[in-house]
Design a protein around this motif. Structure first.
Motif, PDB file in Angstrom:
ATOM      1  N   PHE A 101      31.477  34.961  43.873  1.00  0.00           N
ATOM      2  CA  PHE A 101      31.630  35.779  45.074  1.00  0.00           C
ATOM      3  C   PHE A 101      32.917  36.588  44.988  1.00  0.00           C
ATOM      4  N   CYS A 102      32.817  37.896  45.271  1.00  0.00           N
ATOM      5  CA  CYS A 102      34.001  38.762  45.292  1.00  0.00           C
ATOM      6  C   CYS A 102      34.430  38.983  46.733  1.00  0.00           C
ATOM      7  N   PRO A 103      35.656  38.587  47.095  1.00  0.00           N
ATOM      8  CA  PRO A 103      36.111  38.730  48.474  1.00  0.00           C
ATOM      9  C   PRO A 103      36.455  40.167  48.870  1.00  0.00           C
ATOM     10  N   VAL A 104      36.521  41.072  47.903  1.00  0.00           N
ATOM     11  CA  VAL A 104      36.827  42.466  48.245  1.00  0.00           C
ATOM     12  C   VAL A 104      35.563  43.203  48.686  1.00  0.00           C
ATOM     13  N   CYS A 105      34.500  43.108  47.886  1.00  0.00           N
ATOM     14  CA  CYS A 105      33.294  43.886  48.188  1.00  0.00           C
ATOM     15  C   CYS A 105      32.146  43.001  48.682  1.00  0.00           C
ATOM     16  N   SER A 106      32.404  41.691  48.800  1.00  0.00           N
ATOM     17  CA  SER A 106      31.403  40.738  49.308  1.00  0.00           C
ATOM     18  C   SER A 106      30.129  40.673  48.479  1.00  0.00           C
ATOM     19  N   SER A 107      30.230  41.024  47.210  1.00  0.00           N
ATOM     20  CA  SER A 107      29.036  40.891  46.365  1.00  0.00           C
ATOM     21  C   SER A 107      29.115  39.602  45.562  1.00  0.00           C
ATOM     22  N   ARG A 108      27.964  39.168  45.090  1.00  0.00           N
ATOM     23  CA  ARG A 108      27.902  38.033  44.173  1.00  0.00           C
ATOM     24  C   ARG A 108      27.405  38.563  42.849  1.00  0.00           C
ATOM     25  N   THR A 150      36.360  40.412  35.967  1.00  0.00           N
ATOM     26  CA  THR A 150      36.411  41.639  36.756  1.00  0.00           C
ATOM     27  C   THR A 150      35.116  41.776  37.531  1.00  0.00           C
ATOM     28  N   CYS A 151      35.220  42.015  38.828  1.00  0.00           N
ATOM     29  CA  CYS A 151      34.019  42.254  39.630  1.00  0.00           C
ATOM     30  C   CYS A 151      33.379  43.554  39.162  1.00  0.00           C
ATOM     31  N   PRO A 152      32.107  43.520  38.737  1.00  0.00           N
ATOM     32  CA  PRO A 152      31.466  44.735  38.228  1.00  0.00           C
ATOM     33  C   PRO A 152      31.130  45.752  39.309  1.00  0.00           C
ATOM     34  N   VAL A 153      31.256  45.341  40.565  1.00  0.00           N
ATOM     35  CA  VAL A 153      30.908  46.229  41.676  1.00  0.00           C
ATOM     36  C   VAL A 153      32.117  47.038  42.162  1.00  0.00           C
ATOM     37  N   CYS A 154      33.270  46.385  42.275  1.00  0.00           N
ATOM     38  CA  CYS A 154      34.451  47.081  42.818  1.00  0.00           C
ATOM     39  C   CYS A 154      35.638  47.126  41.863  1.00  0.00           C
ATOM     40  N   GLY A 155      35.578  46.395  40.753  1.00  0.00           N
ATOM     41  CA  GLY A 155      36.673  46.424  39.790  1.00  0.00           C
ATOM     42  C   GLY A 155      37.791  45.432  40.049  1.00  0.00           C
TER      43      GLY A 155
HETATM   44 ZN   LIG Z   1      34.041  43.198  44.178  1.00  0.00          ZN
END
Ligand SMILES: [Zn+2]
Length: 137
Positions: free
Chosen positions: A11-18, A33-38
């Protein structure tokens, strides 16, 4: 501790994606690295599953790393406006507690940089993000 379960989602706390980590493996304490927001995240296991702790949370490095990683993942480029917009993001952090878009008045989760419209493809459609930080390469 490590696991090889390919179904693990972080879970990414910045963009709320998993997301599923690149190699499908997760190790507590490793940085992904979160692939959605970096966002760069230190992996942790909680009772609710795997989560990512924001690395260097709220530091200047955090937002510089995040926008750099996001641009790298998407193939976007920066121009001479970058340093001014980064300054704007740092100022938003100082005044409003997080890296909100410097060109918007709302300080809500979906406008944390990179904002939701940017993550959803504004740069592909318009050639640039709302602020002019990210540009189509
Ligand atoms: Zn993210």
């Amino acid at each position: 501790m490590s696991e090889n379960n390919p179904r693990i989602r972080i879970f990414c706390p910045v963009c709320s994606s998993r997301f599923i980590p690149e190699d499908g493996k997760v190790q507590e304490g490793s940085v992904v690295t979160c692939p959605v927001c970096g966002q760069m995240l230190e992996v942790e296991k909680t009772d609710d599953g795997w989560t990512g702790e924001r690395r260097d949370r709220l530091s200047d490095e955090e937002i510089r790393d995040r926008v750099g990683e996001f641009a790298r993942i998407r193939g976007y480029v920066f121009n001479e406006m970058k340093s001014e917009i980064i300054d704007g993001l740092l100022s938003k952090r100082d005044r409003f507690g997080d890296f909100y878009c410097p060109c918007r008045l709302e300080h809500v989760t979906e406008y944390q940089c990179p904002c939701k419209p940017t993550r959803a493809g504004d740069v592909e459609r318009l050639g640039r993000c709302h602020c002019g930080l990210f540009w189509k390469g």
